[in-house]
Design an enzyme around this catalytic site. Structure first.
Site, PDB file in Angstrom:
ATOM      1  N   GLY A  15     -17.234  35.160  21.538  1.00 17.36           N
ATOM      2  CA  GLY A  15     -17.743  36.263  22.355  1.00 17.36           C
ATOM      3  C   GLY A  15     -17.439  37.612  21.732  1.00 17.36           C
ATOM      4  N   ARG A  19     -16.448  44.887  26.177  1.00 10.18           N
ATOM      5  CA  ARG A  19     -16.062  45.560  27.426  1.00 10.18           C
ATOM      6  C   ARG A  19     -14.547  45.605  27.632  1.00 10.18           C
ATOM      7  NH1 ARG A  19     -19.769  42.653  31.613  1.00 10.18           N
ATOM      8  NH2 ARG A  19     -18.351  43.600  33.125  1.00 10.18           N
ATOM      9  N   GLN A  79     -19.483  30.731  13.965  1.00  3.93           N
ATOM     10  CA  GLN A  79     -20.851  31.099  14.326  1.00  3.93           C
ATOM     11  C   GLN A  79     -21.113  32.462  13.687  1.00  3.93           C
ATOM     12  OE1 GLN A  79     -21.622  32.208  18.412  1.00  3.93           O
ATOM     13  NE2 GLN A  79     -23.736  31.468  18.330  1.00  3.93           N
ATOM     14  N   ALA A 367      33.777  45.727  32.097  1.00  2.00           N
ATOM     15  CA  ALA A 367      32.648  46.656  32.177  1.00  2.00           C
ATOM     16  C   ALA A 367      32.544  47.472  30.905  1.00  2.00           C
ATOM     17  CB  ALA A 367      32.840  47.581  33.374  1.00  2.00           C
ATOM     18  N   ARG A 427      43.245  51.721  20.004  1.00  2.00           N
ATOM     19  CA  ARG A 427      42.818  53.033  20.502  1.00  2.00           C
ATOM     20  C   ARG A 427      43.944  54.011  20.274  1.00  2.00           C
ATOM     21  NH1 ARG A 427      45.703  52.121  25.810  1.00  2.00           N
ATOM     22  NH2 ARG A 427      44.614  50.411  26.795  1.00  2.00           N
TER      23      ARG A 427
HETATM   24  C1  UD1 Z   1     -23.287  31.656  30.692  1.00  2.00           C
HETATM   25  C2  UD1 Z   1     -24.279  30.608  31.169  1.00  2.00           C
HETATM   26  C3  UD1 Z   1     -24.612  30.864  32.633  1.00  2.00           C
HETATM   27  C4  UD1 Z   1     -23.345  30.835  33.452  1.00  2.00           C
HETATM   28  C5  UD1 Z   1     -22.317  31.822  32.888  1.00  2.00           C
HETATM   29  C6  UD1 Z   1     -20.992  31.646  33.573  1.00  2.00           C
HETATM   30  C7  UD1 Z   1     -25.669  30.001  29.268  1.00  2.00           C
HETATM   31  C8  UD1 Z   1     -26.966  30.198  28.587  1.00  2.00           C
HETATM   32  N1  UD1 Z   1     -25.475  30.684  30.385  1.00  2.00           N
HETATM   33  O1  UD1 Z   1     -23.970  32.896  30.777  1.00  2.00           O
HETATM   34  O2  UD1 Z   1     -25.505  29.892  33.128  1.00  2.00           O
HETATM   35  O3  UD1 Z   1     -23.622  31.137  34.816  1.00  2.00           O
HETATM   36  O4  UD1 Z   1     -22.104  31.601  31.486  1.00  2.00           O
HETATM   37  O5  UD1 Z   1     -20.100  32.661  33.191  1.00  2.00           O
HETATM   38  O6  UD1 Z   1     -24.852  29.221  28.818  1.00  2.00           O
HETATM   39  N2  UD1 Z   1     -20.847  32.462  23.252  1.00  2.00           N
HETATM   40  C9  UD1 Z   1     -20.726  32.249  21.909  1.00  2.00           C
HETATM   41  N3  UD1 Z   1     -21.772  32.501  21.100  1.00  2.00           N
HETATM   42  C10 UD1 Z   1     -22.966  32.945  21.571  1.00  2.00           C
HETATM   43  C11 UD1 Z   1     -23.087  33.187  22.951  1.00  2.00           C
HETATM   44  C12 UD1 Z   1     -22.013  32.914  23.757  1.00  2.00           C
HETATM   45  O7  UD1 Z   1     -19.653  31.833  21.446  1.00  2.00           O
HETATM   46  O8  UD1 Z   1     -23.888  33.148  20.759  1.00  2.00           O
HETATM   47  C13 UD1 Z   1     -19.692  32.194  24.128  1.00  2.00           C
HETATM   48  C14 UD1 Z   1     -19.114  33.461  24.704  1.00  2.00           C
HETATM   49  O9  UD1 Z   1     -18.044  33.916  23.912  1.00  2.00           O
HETATM   50  C15 UD1 Z   1     -18.598  33.005  26.057  1.00  2.00           C
HETATM   51  C16 UD1 Z   1     -19.543  31.881  26.436  1.00  2.00           C
HETATM   52  O10 UD1 Z   1     -20.131  31.442  25.241  1.00  2.00           O
HETATM   53  O11 UD1 Z   1     -17.298  32.481  25.985  1.00  2.00           O
HETATM   54  C17 UD1 Z   1     -20.599  32.318  27.438  1.00  2.00           C
HETATM   55  O12 UD1 Z   1     -21.416  33.319  26.875  1.00  2.00           O
HETATM   56  P1  UD1 Z   1     -21.972  34.537  27.690  1.00  2.00           P
HETATM   57  O13 UD1 Z   1     -22.833  35.359  26.826  1.00  2.00           O
HETATM   58  O14 UD1 Z   1     -20.882  35.219  28.420  1.00  2.00           O
HETATM   59  O15 UD1 Z   1     -22.905  33.757  28.719  1.00  2.00           O
HETATM   60  P2  UD1 Z   1     -23.463  34.272  30.085  1.00  2.00           P
HETATM   61  O16 UD1 Z   1     -24.673  35.076  29.847  1.00  2.00           O
HETATM   62  O17 UD1 Z   1     -22.366  34.865  30.888  1.00  2.00           O
END
Ligand code: UD1
Ligand code: CA
Length: 455
Positions: A15, A19, A79, A367, A427
């Site tokens: 991720g 934020r 990735q 102490a 002392r």
């Molecule tokens: C995802 C789910 C959604 C769910 C939500 C819960 C999908 C498509 N959607 O959405 O249904 O309700 O989580 O919080 O799965 N990540 C990667 N590589 C990427 C994209 C994401 O490693 O290319 C990882 C992120 O670091 C994170 C997790 O996957 O830990 C979820 O990704 P995020 O983009 O937060 O998904 P949401 O849109 O929140």
């Protein structure tokens, strides 16, 4: 009973986490003293994962380093481009090809999911499902994928951004975690495309694809508090609060009294015995064990410390890593202890620093005693024998040994070893003059009066 099928857990940790407004990658931020990633690794391991692959982003190699520190057997997959959750899972393709019977997918930014919950997802696969999804009833479903059911069966997951207004009314949301039957996983994942509004490869499409192939998909429900994810530091604090609430309850149900539980903070690994009493405003950093019947007074801070049965700590004590308090020993107010053994029944009650030391049974440290353990370059050791008595405000300049039963006069600076049962005083010698103060006062007053008369 059938032997459990081998299980691969894929933990997504690529991720962006912008934020968080942090130099530290999001998943390395701690909850109760352990990184969020660490919580998830521990949970999937406890759920019986035989192999773990962590998907990291090429920009955050620290995440890989932390993974290997916590779980050396883990496989790191990178990735290179963020193209969606299914794309991330496929970054671990090599691990997927190893032929595991079950695949668990977890998010490293969702740290409170319990091992039992991962186990329940595995159980659903054992029951014949090809895909098992973790769902929850969201207070505010905005932003989450919606679970679309038909005749009690899971049909599809529709991402919020792609959902119709009717689908957006569904409260049952996707927590993100998923379990896939190993025999179908790779084929399903490779069938996922990026034909959606976001041009992303959605892991959630696995459900519709499985169903179109005549396979079963099921939903298990979890409380929202367990599946809450962290995107910013407000959510990080919410997750911390939830963790602490659980841990306090577990400690109390295990037989300890917390007078004001909401003011006591634990680490993941804090161990508290029975009949321990913890007063308000106490903080347990990582690596603390407290044996039965100990009393931890208010405003104490403990880290890497072991507390024996019936020992007393604080108020306002600071126990740093390597502090070992034996049974019935006492460490009192404004005392700091680091890398030191305090013997059974020994007392260090007030305003003292004990570092790199061993204190024998029933010794009494007065102490204001300081072990002078550091010369600016190296640390040296102080050894104090059983039943020794160190008078108040003494400096013990290490390396130094004080024998069993020896006495140290108050205010001493002790630089050489003291034999057992000896007295040592280091002392300036006190000296006195009879009547000196009276004469001094009379002369001073006479001078002052003469000066006033001359004005
Ligand atoms: C995802 C789910 C959604 C769910 C939500 C819960 C999908 C498509 N959607 O959405 O249904 O309700 O989580 O919080 O799965 N990540 C990667 N590589 C990427 C994209 C994401 O490693 O290319 C990882 C992120 O670091 C994170 C997790 O996957 O830990 C979820 O990704 P995020 O983009 O937060 O998904 P949401 O849109 O929140
Ligand atoms: Ca998210």
């Amino acid at each position: 009973m059938q032997p459990a099928r081998s299980c691969l857990a894929i933990v997504l940790a690529a991720g962006e986490g912008t934020r968080m407004q942090s130099r530290t990658p999001k998943v390395l931020h701690p909850v109760a003293g352990l990184s969020m990633l660490g919580h998830v690794l521990s949970s999937v391991s406890q759920a019986g994962a035989d192999a773990v692959a962590v998907v990291i982003s090429s920009e955050r190699p620290e995440v890989g380093a932390e993974t290997l520190k916590l779980l050396p057997s883990a496989r790191i997959a990178t990735q290179h481009e963020r193209r969606g959750t299914a794309h991330a899972v496929l970054a671990a393709r090599e691990a997927l090809k190893a032929g595991h019977g079950e695949i668990l997918v977890a998010f490293a930014d969702t740290p409170l999911v319990r091992p039992e919950t991962f186990m329940a997802l595995r159980g659903a696969l054992a029951g014949g499902a090809a895909v098992a999804v973790l769902g929850f009833e969201a207070r505010d479903p905005n932003g989450y994928g919606r679970l679309v059911e038909h005749d009690g069966k899971l049909e599809a997951i529709i991402e919020h951004k792609d959902a119709t207004s009717a689908q957006r009314k569904i409260k049952l949301c996707n927590a993100g975690l998923m379990a896939l039957a190993g025999e179908h996983a790779l084929a399903i994942l490779e069938a996922i495309d990026d034909e959606n509004g976001q041009r992303e490869f959605y892991l959630t499409d696995a459900v519709a694809i499985a169903r179109s192939r005549g396979l079963d998909a099921v939903v298990l429900k979890a409380p929202e508090s367990e599946v809450q994810g962290v995107n910013d530091r407000v959510q990080l604090a919410a997750v911390e609060a939830e963790f602490q609430r659980h841990k306090r309850n577990a400690v109390m149900l295990g037989g300890a009294t917390l007078i004001a539980p909401e003011t006591v903070f634990f680490s993941v690994d804090t161990e508290i015995g029975r009949d321990v009493v913890i007063e308000p405003n106490v903080i347990f950093g990582p690596g603390v064990r407290v044996a039965d019947g100990a009393l931890i007074h208010a405003f104490s801070h403990l880290e890497g410390a072991t507390i024996g049965e019936g020992a007393n700590v604080g108020p306002f004590a600071r126990l740093r890593p390597g502090a070992k308090l034996a049974d019935k020993s006492k460490v009192g107010n404004f005392v700091e202890v680091k890398a030191a053994d305090i013997g059974p029944g020994a007392k260090v009650n007030h305003l003292t620093y004990i570092g790199d030391a061993t204190i024998g049974a029933a010794a009494n440290i007065g102490a204001g005693t300081i072990t002078c353990n550091y010369d600016g370059f190296t640390k040296s050791k102080t050894t104090i024998g059983a039943n020794a008595f160190v008078g108040s405000n003494s400096s013990l300049v290490a390396p130094v040994t004080i024998g069993e039963g020896a006495y140290i006069g108050s205010g001493s600076v002790i630089t050489s070893d003291v034999a057992p049962d000896a007295l040592a005083i280091g002392r300036g010698r006190q000296f006195g003059k009879e009547g000196w103060a009276k004469t001094f006062r009379a002369e001073a007053m006479a001078r002052k009066a003469a000066k006033k008369a001359a004005e």
